[in-house]
Design a protein around this motif. Structure first.
Motif, PDB file in Angstrom:
ATOM      1  N   GLY A  49     -23.080 -25.457  -2.330  1.00  0.00           N
ATOM      2  CA  GLY A  49     -21.796 -25.676  -2.996  1.00  0.00           C
ATOM      3  C   GLY A  49     -21.517 -24.630  -4.047  1.00  0.00           C
ATOM      4  O   GLY A  49     -22.047 -23.513  -4.026  1.00  0.00           O
ATOM      5  N   ASN A  50     -20.689 -25.018  -5.039  1.00  0.00           N
ATOM      6  CA  ASN A  50     -20.276 -24.086  -6.087  1.00  0.00           C
ATOM      7  C   ASN A  50     -21.132 -24.183  -7.333  1.00  0.00           C
ATOM      8  O   ASN A  50     -20.851 -23.501  -8.320  1.00  0.00           O
ATOM      9  N   GLU A  51     -22.128 -25.083  -7.343  1.00  0.00           N
ATOM     10  CA  GLU A  51     -22.959 -25.274  -8.528  1.00  0.00           C
ATOM     11  C   GLU A  51     -24.220 -24.437  -8.422  1.00  0.00           C
ATOM     12  O   GLU A  51     -24.767 -24.206  -7.338  1.00  0.00           O
ATOM     13  N   GLN A  55     -27.513 -26.217 -12.805  1.00  0.00           N
ATOM     14  CA  GLN A  55     -26.592 -27.350 -12.891  1.00  0.00           C
ATOM     15  C   GLN A  55     -27.029 -28.501 -11.990  1.00  0.00           C
ATOM     16  O   GLN A  55     -26.924 -29.673 -12.348  1.00  0.00           O
ATOM     17  N   VAL A  56     -27.493 -28.163 -10.783  1.00  0.00           N
ATOM     18  CA  VAL A  56     -27.969 -29.202  -9.866  1.00  0.00           C
ATOM     19  C   VAL A  56     -29.150 -29.941 -10.456  1.00  0.00           C
ATOM     20  O   VAL A  56     -29.219 -31.182 -10.414  1.00  0.00           O
ATOM     21  N   ARG A  57     -30.089 -29.220 -11.063  1.00  0.00           N
ATOM     22  CA  ARG A  57     -31.255 -29.873 -11.668  1.00  0.00           C
ATOM     23  C   ARG A  57     -30.841 -30.737 -12.864  1.00  0.00           C
ATOM     24  O   ARG A  57     -31.371 -31.823 -13.077  1.00  0.00           O
TER      25      ARG A  57
END
Length: 221
Positions: A49-51, A55-57
């Motif tokens: 995605g765009n993250e 940010q995902v963590r």
């Protein structure tokens, strides 16, 4: 051991079967080699995605913390609901015990009132008996109708006045006691009604809080 027959194996037949089996295995291996999948080639593309990874963590950490908080909140609400139910049960038992104590107190007061009434009646009976004895020892009123009343007529008048005063005082005390008992009974009834209303409101409020907590607990589940 019973008798048995030993059959000698057919070597020619066995060699033929072994040869057929070996040929089938070789054919299977050859087919696997011919049908082996080739290398996979994919067009390079950006995944996730765009993250960014950070940010995902961070989102994963936040979801984990929220899950822990929800579990903790759910456990606390369960403990509160259980405690509220126990308190409501304790209040109910206390109310029952209070009602029993009040009924016992009312019964005790009634018995005390009855004993007082019996004591007053007995006292009144003894007073009348004493006055009747005094009347029996004095001359009658018709025998005292003389121009100059003597000492016996004066004593009879004093006795009659004393007897009348005792009766009036006895009647007055009996009437005052009856009024006092009536006032106490009315006050006790009013007090019991107020306590009953207060106890009913407390139980209703406790039941509403318990229902609200159960509803919130069900919504969290």
């Amino acid at each position: 051991v019973g008798p048995y027959v030993l059959v000698t194996p057919n070597e020619t037949r066995r060699k033929q079967l072994q040869k057929i089996a070996k040929k089938e295995l070789d054919d299977l291996e050859q087919w696997k080699k011919e049908h082996r999948p080739g290398p996979i080639t994919l067009v390079p593309q950006r995944l996730g995605g765009n993250e960014s990874e950070a940010q995902v963590r961070q989102n994963q950490q936040m979801i984990l913390m929220q899950s822990k908080y929800q579990k903790k909140h759910k456990r606390e609400e369960y403990v509160k609901a259980k405690k509220a139910a126990e308190e409501a049960e304790i209040l109910k038992k206390k109310a029952i015990q209070r009602e029993k104590a009040e009924r016992l107190e009312v019964k005790k007061r009634k018995e005390d009132m009855q004993r007082r009434e019996m004591l007053l009646e007995d006292q009144k009976y003894k007073t009348n008996e004493l006055l009747n004895r005094l009347d029996a020892g004095l001359p009658k009123s018709d025998s005292c109708q003389i121009a100059n009343p003597g000492p016996e007529s004066t004593a009879w008048k004093r006795s009659h006045a004393y007897k009348q005063a005792l009766r009036e005082d006895e009647n007055r005390r009996l009437e005052e006691m009856k009024q006092e008992q009536q006032r106490k009974a009315e006050l006790l009834e009013f007090k019991q009604k107020q306590e009953e209303e207060t106890r009913t409101r407390a139980l209703k409020n406790e039941q509403r809080r318990y229902d609200a907590k159960n509803a919130e607990y069900s919504r969290i589940e």
